[in-house]
Scaffold this motif. Sequence first.
Motif, PDB file in Angstrom:
ATOM      1  N   VAL A 112       0.826  -1.199   0.000  1.00 23.86           N
ATOM      2  CA  VAL A 112       0.000   0.000   0.000  1.00 23.86           C
ATOM      3  C   VAL A 112       0.862   1.251   0.000  1.00 23.86           C
ATOM      4  N   LEU A 113       0.227   2.358  -0.411  1.00 22.45           N
ATOM      5  CA  LEU A 113       0.877   3.677  -0.442  1.00 22.45           C
ATOM      6  C   LEU A 113       2.114   3.672  -1.334  1.00 22.45           C
ATOM      7  N   LEU A 114       1.998   3.039  -2.478  1.00 25.26           N
ATOM      8  CA  LEU A 114       3.074   3.065  -3.455  1.00 25.26           C
ATOM      9  C   LEU A 114       3.090   4.414  -4.163  1.00 25.26           C
ATOM     10  N   ASP A 115       4.139   4.665  -4.952  1.00 23.58           N
ATOM     11  CA  ASP A 115       4.192   5.894  -5.735  1.00 23.58           C
ATOM     12  C   ASP A 115       2.945   5.975  -6.612  1.00 23.58           C
ATOM     13  N   GLY A 116       2.318   7.138  -6.597  1.00 23.75           N
ATOM     14  CA  GLY A 116       1.096   7.323  -7.377  1.00 23.75           C
ATOM     15  C   GLY A 116      -0.171   7.096  -6.587  1.00 23.75           C
ATOM     16  N   ASP A 117      -0.087   6.444  -5.429  1.00 18.59           N
ATOM     17  CA  ASP A 117      -1.257   6.246  -4.580  1.00 18.59           C
ATOM     18  C   ASP A 117      -1.541   7.498  -3.752  1.00 18.59           C
ATOM     19  N   GLU A 118      -2.788   7.666  -3.363  1.00 19.63           N
ATOM     20  CA  GLU A 118      -3.138   8.698  -2.405  1.00 19.63           C
ATOM     21  C   GLU A 118      -2.492   8.373  -1.063  1.00 19.63           C
ATOM     22  N   LYS A 119      -1.735   9.305  -0.513  1.00 18.50           N
ATOM     23  CA  LYS A 119      -0.978   9.060   0.720  1.00 18.50           C
ATOM     24  C   LYS A 119      -1.787   9.479   1.941  1.00 18.50           C
ATOM     25  N   GLU A 120      -2.920   8.842   2.125  1.00 21.14           N
ATOM     26  CA  GLU A 120      -3.783   9.123   3.265  1.00 21.14           C
ATOM     27  C   GLU A 120      -4.082   7.842   4.017  1.00 21.14           C
ATOM     28  N   SER A 121      -4.482   8.002   5.259  1.00 18.86           N
ATOM     29  CA  SER A 121      -4.800   6.846   6.091  1.00 18.86           C
ATOM     30  C   SER A 121      -6.013   6.096   5.535  1.00 18.86           C
ATOM     31  N   PHE A 122      -6.087   4.806   5.862  1.00 26.02           N
ATOM     32  CA  PHE A 122      -7.297   4.034   5.624  1.00 26.02           C
ATOM     33  C   PHE A 122      -8.270   4.326   6.765  1.00 26.02           C
ATOM     34  N   ILE A 123      -9.491   4.723   6.428  1.00 29.21           N
ATOM     35  CA  ILE A 123     -10.467   5.099   7.441  1.00 29.21           C
ATOM     36  C   ILE A 123     -11.480   3.976   7.608  1.00 29.21           C
ATOM     37  N   VAL A 124     -11.633   3.514   8.838  1.00 30.55           N
ATOM     38  CA  VAL A 124     -12.639   2.513   9.165  1.00 30.55           C
ATOM     39  C   VAL A 124     -13.875   3.252   9.676  1.00 30.55           C
ATOM     40  N   ARG A 125     -14.981   3.103   8.937  1.00 29.26           N
ATOM     41  CA  ARG A 125     -16.223   3.796   9.266  1.00 29.26           C
ATOM     42  C   ARG A 125     -17.293   2.788   9.671  1.00 29.26           C
ATOM     43  N   GLY A 126     -18.273   3.267  10.423  1.00 25.86           N
ATOM     44  CA  GLY A 126     -19.393   2.433  10.808  1.00 25.86           C
ATOM     45  C   GLY A 126     -19.151   1.720  12.120  1.00 25.86           C
ATOM     46  N   HIS A 127     -20.237   1.228  12.714  1.00 30.17           N
ATOM     47  CA  HIS A 127     -20.164   0.504  13.974  1.00 30.17           C
ATOM     48  C   HIS A 127     -19.931  -0.988  13.710  1.00 30.17           C
ATOM     49  N   HIS A 128     -19.220  -1.615  14.629  1.00 25.94           N
ATOM     50  CA  HIS A 128     -19.025  -3.070  14.606  1.00 25.94           C
ATOM     51  C   HIS A 128     -18.390  -3.521  13.287  1.00 25.94           C
ATOM     52  N   VAL A 129     -17.213  -2.953  13.036  1.00 27.30           N
ATOM     53  CA  VAL A 129     -16.412  -3.327  11.861  1.00 27.30           C
ATOM     54  C   VAL A 129     -15.072  -3.847  12.351  1.00 27.30           C
ATOM     55  N   ILE A 130     -14.688  -5.045  11.915  1.00 24.20           N
ATOM     56  CA  ILE A 130     -13.439  -5.674  12.333  1.00 24.20           C
ATOM     57  C   ILE A 130     -12.528  -5.817  11.122  1.00 24.20           C
ATOM     58  N   VAL A 131     -11.283  -5.359  11.269  1.00 25.42           N
ATOM     59  CA  VAL A 131     -10.253  -5.566  10.249  1.00 25.42           C
ATOM     60  C   VAL A 131      -9.396  -6.718  10.732  1.00 25.42           C
ATOM     61  N   ARG A 132      -9.465  -7.823  10.019  1.00 31.81           N
ATOM     62  CA  ARG A 132      -8.860  -9.066  10.503  1.00 31.81           C
ATOM     63  C   ARG A 132      -7.912  -9.655   9.463  1.00 31.81           C
ATOM     64  N   GLY A 133      -6.704  -9.992   9.930  1.00 34.37           N
ATOM     65  CA  GLY A 133      -5.761 -10.694   9.077  1.00 34.37           C
ATOM     66  C   GLY A 133      -5.753 -12.180   9.365  1.00 34.37           C
ATOM     67  N   SER A 134      -4.768 -12.849   8.797  1.00 28.51           N
ATOM     68  CA  SER A 134      -4.649 -14.303   8.971  1.00 28.51           C
ATOM     69  C   SER A 134      -3.589 -14.674   9.987  1.00 28.51           C
ATOM     70  N   GLY A 135      -2.994 -13.668  10.635  1.00 23.56           N
ATOM     71  CA  GLY A 135      -1.996 -13.938  11.659  1.00 23.56           C
ATOM     72  C   GLY A 135      -0.898 -12.907  11.645  1.00 23.56           C
ATOM     73  N   ALA A 136      -0.441 -12.518  12.841  1.00 20.55           N
ATOM     74  CA  ALA A 136       0.589 -11.485  12.958  1.00 20.55           C
ATOM     75  C   ALA A 136       1.983 -11.995  12.622  1.00 20.55           C
ATOM     76  N   GLN A 137       2.130 -13.297  12.392  1.00 18.20           N
ATOM     77  CA  GLN A 137       3.433 -13.819  11.980  1.00 18.20           C
ATOM     78  C   GLN A 137       3.811 -13.330  10.591  1.00 18.20           C
ATOM     79  N   GLY A 138       2.833 -12.855   9.847  1.00 19.16           N
ATOM     80  CA  GLY A 138       3.106 -12.154   8.607  1.00 19.16           C
ATOM     81  C   GLY A 138       3.232 -13.039   7.384  1.00 19.16           C
ATOM     82  N   ALA A 139       3.422 -12.353   6.241  1.00 16.14           N
ATOM     83  CA  ALA A 139       3.525 -13.020   4.949  1.00 16.14           C
ATOM     84  C   ALA A 139       4.687 -14.000   4.946  1.00 16.14           C
ATOM     85  N   GLY A 140       4.486 -15.112   4.268  1.00 14.59           N
ATOM     86  CA  GLY A 140       5.505 -16.143   4.203  1.00 14.59           C
ATOM     87  C   GLY A 140       5.436 -17.128   5.341  1.00 14.59           C
ATOM     88  N   ASN A 141       4.666 -16.787   6.365  1.00 13.40           N
ATOM     89  CA  ASN A 141       4.507 -17.677   7.515  1.00 13.40           C
ATOM     90  C   ASN A 141       3.035 -17.989   7.788  1.00 13.40           C
TER      91      ASN A 141
END
Length: 426
Positions: A112-141
């Motif tokens: 994210v935020l590569l050259d040419g992208d809008e350099k603004e934060s991602f805004i989470v709007r609305g009630h009861h919204v969860i941003v969930r990944g597949s694990g904090a061990q990160g990519a490759g793991n």
Amino acid sequence: MINKTRTWIATAFLFLLLSPLASAQLTPNIWKKFIGEPVPGGTPDLIDYSYAGYKNGEEGIPEDFAYTVYDVTDYGAMPDDGESDTVAIRNVLDVAAGGNSIVFFPPGQYDVLLDGDEKESFIVRGHHVIVRGSGAQGAGNGGTTIKMHNRVAEGHVRLFITSAVNNGWSNRPRVTGSFPSGMKYFDVHNATPLIGHQFITIRGDNLLGEDYDKLSSRPLTDLPDSYTRVREGLKVREHHEIDRIEGNRVYIKAPLVTHLKQGMNILWQDLTVGIGFEDLHIDGSFDEIYEHLVQRGRGGITLSKTAHSWIRRCRISNVIDAFSISQSYCGLAVNNIVDGRFGHNLGGIFESTYSMVALLQDRTDRGMWHGPVVSHYSAGSVIWHVTGPLVGGPDTHGAQSRHSLFDNCNSINHHTSGGGRVFCHI
């Protein structure tokens, strides 16, 4: 583990108070007063910290939610291809803003935020919204990494933030009478503007003289000259959830932390409820030698103007500012790791009430400049179990946060309290 917050927090502050005096078999008067035993006059009050954290410590954060799942790959995000996923993530967050939603990141790295992208934060709007990944061990793991390639806008702005909310600036009710810390109600001259709202903010400004003495543990003469904002007068910003309103009496779900006085203002606030960030690895790509307050604008997560919201099981790497709970009620950050290059703030609580940071690790290469933070008029905060080889001492700031419990914090010093020269919404 979090379900019994009340029990272990009570045990924690009891142990904290008693341990220095255990050998003398003495019980501090402040604890005696808390449990109702007779004490000498002038003994200060000890607040009940068990109300801190998600749902006032009465419930644990569920693991399962009957929410609609929005997979970011269905909206154009493609992990591990080196191409920008910025627009796709913004799009899925817009769709999820209807609420009762999970924005899900399958395993891999999202750029994210590569050259040419809008350099603004991602805004989470609305009630009861969860941003969930597949694990904090990160990519490759088998986990999820969201990698920033450029910083967001100037200032202490993080990759993910929550949206602004409406509030009752006009026609604000005023406190009538005097209500000490520990009470669960107070009176106002006209409660009508608060009816139909769930959350309120109690505001008091420029409090000096007798009011200052009542709210501050240190006289002005003992404070460094750099503590300029405090010398203009203390401020109260205490957030609460309404239990009910009867006539002009407002009942709240958790006790007052601060003494209320005649004329303080009450604003309703439409805080955003139930925002969660979990099982994510955020890589800010900060690779410089950090200079205090010089580099800005590269951080992880901000829960701003939220209630009963959380950051859990996340790993935040190579950032200047890791995370914050700001202007919120009953926020919780638990089981998080900050690593990679060191920067400014390890993470903490700003102008919030009954919020908690627990089980936090600083694994950065030199330790973040500031350890766990409680600042800017926060009240009833708990920082519990902070570890790491180079953890900085607590950062409490001269903006006079009130009644903060630091327990089981493993730090290399205790000299990183700042001056709070200016107030900035973080």
